[in-house]
Design an enzyme around this catalytic site. Structure first.
Site, mmCIF file in Angstrom:
data_model
loop_
_atom_site.group_PDB
_atom_site.id
_atom_site.type_symbol
_atom_site.label_atom_id
_atom_site.label_comp_id
_atom_site.label_asym_id
_atom_site.label_seq_id
_atom_site.Cartn_x
_atom_site.Cartn_y
_atom_site.Cartn_z
ATOM 1 N N HIS A 1 4.033 -1.949 3.134
ATOM 2 C CA HIS A 1 4.039 -0.609 2.527
ATOM 3 C C HIS A 1 5.385 -0.397 1.850
ATOM 4 O O HIS A 1 6.414 -0.367 2.539
ATOM 5 C CB HIS A 1 3.784 0.446 3.613
ATOM 6 N N ASP B 1 0.821 -1.208 0.000
ATOM 7 C CA ASP B 1 0.000 0.000 0.000
ATOM 8 C C ASP B 1 0.860 1.265 0.000
ATOM 9 O O ASP B 1 2.042 1.222 0.357
ATOM 10 C CB ASP B 1 -0.861 0.053 1.279
HETATM 11 ZN ZN LIG Z 1 -2.462 3.185 3.369
#
Ligand SMILES: [Zn+2]
Length: 225
Positions: A193, A52
């Site tokens: 991430h 993400d």
């Molecule tokens: Zn996020």
């Protein structure tokens, strides 16, 4: 010749014949019809690794590592970051990764007016489609918040996760790697991430370890399919 000796020779012959027959049969069992020795075959356990908040400065290094390991991942992009790194988005698409939506400015969709939420999603879909030419089907709502209202107004599949090492807070390659390896199960979705260097390093470690442990990395689409 003595009857006892004849009987003994006969008995030994039968034992020998039986043992040869048994040995031949077990040999033929382990050889397949084409003559090659059959190896133990098993289905690999499928899992998906997802990233993400990118693209970011470490995404290209991640893509290099994924390519080297022949792994397809899923990226949920922030619209404004996709605008900053169009070449990286193009590369993701060309190398077979699945691209999803993570809103334009990483807003919490449940906390803004519906119209604004829909706008954030549609704007991001358009930016990505302009780069890759593909429609976007999947969305990871920031913080995991998705509402029935949104589901009615946006034709997208929300994707949450199963394994969350909180890489953005831990910022430690070894701890993140260890959390994932210890908690993973078949059909799980891993959340990371790619805007953190430690997360990119952990992701490549995790792939090396879990591939050896019998897991196969697939996109979220393939996992759902
Ligand atoms: Zn996020």
């Amino acid at each position: 010749m003595n009857k006892k000796i004849l009987f003994f020779i006969g008995f030994i012959s039968i034992i020998l014949l039986l043992s040869i027959k048994y040995t031949n049969r077990s040999d033929s069992d382990s050889i397949s019809t084409d003559g090659s020795v059959a190896s133990e075959e098993y289905e690999k356990m499928k899992i998906a690794i997802t990233f993400d908040d990118g693209p970011g400065p470490y995404t290209e290094r991640l893509l290099d590592g994924l390519l080297e390991r022949n792994v397809k991942a899923t990226f949920f992009l922030i619209g404004e970051s996709a605008e900053q790194y169009p070449d990286v988005v193009k590369r993701m698409h060309e190398e077979g990764h699945l691209i999803g939506n993570h809103t334009y400015s990483h807003i919490e969709l449940a906390c803004v007016p519906l119209q604004k939420a829909v706008e954030e999603i549609n704007k991001t879909n358009n930016i990505i489609k302009e780069i890759t030419g593909e429609d976007i089907e999947y969305i990871r709502p920031p913080y995991g918040y998705w509402t029935k209202e949104l589901a009615k107004n946006v034709d997208m599949e929300p994707v949450l996760w199963d394994v969350d090492p909180r890489d953005w807070s831990v910022l430690d390659e070894q701890k993140v790697t260890c959390h994932i390896v210890k908690n993973i199960e078949e059909d799980d979705i891993i959340l990371l991430h790619d805007i953190f260097e430690t997360s990119v390093d952990a992701a490549l470690n995790v792939i090396d370890i879990l591939q050896l442990n019998g897991y196969e990395f697939v996109t979220v689409e393939e996992l759902y399919g």
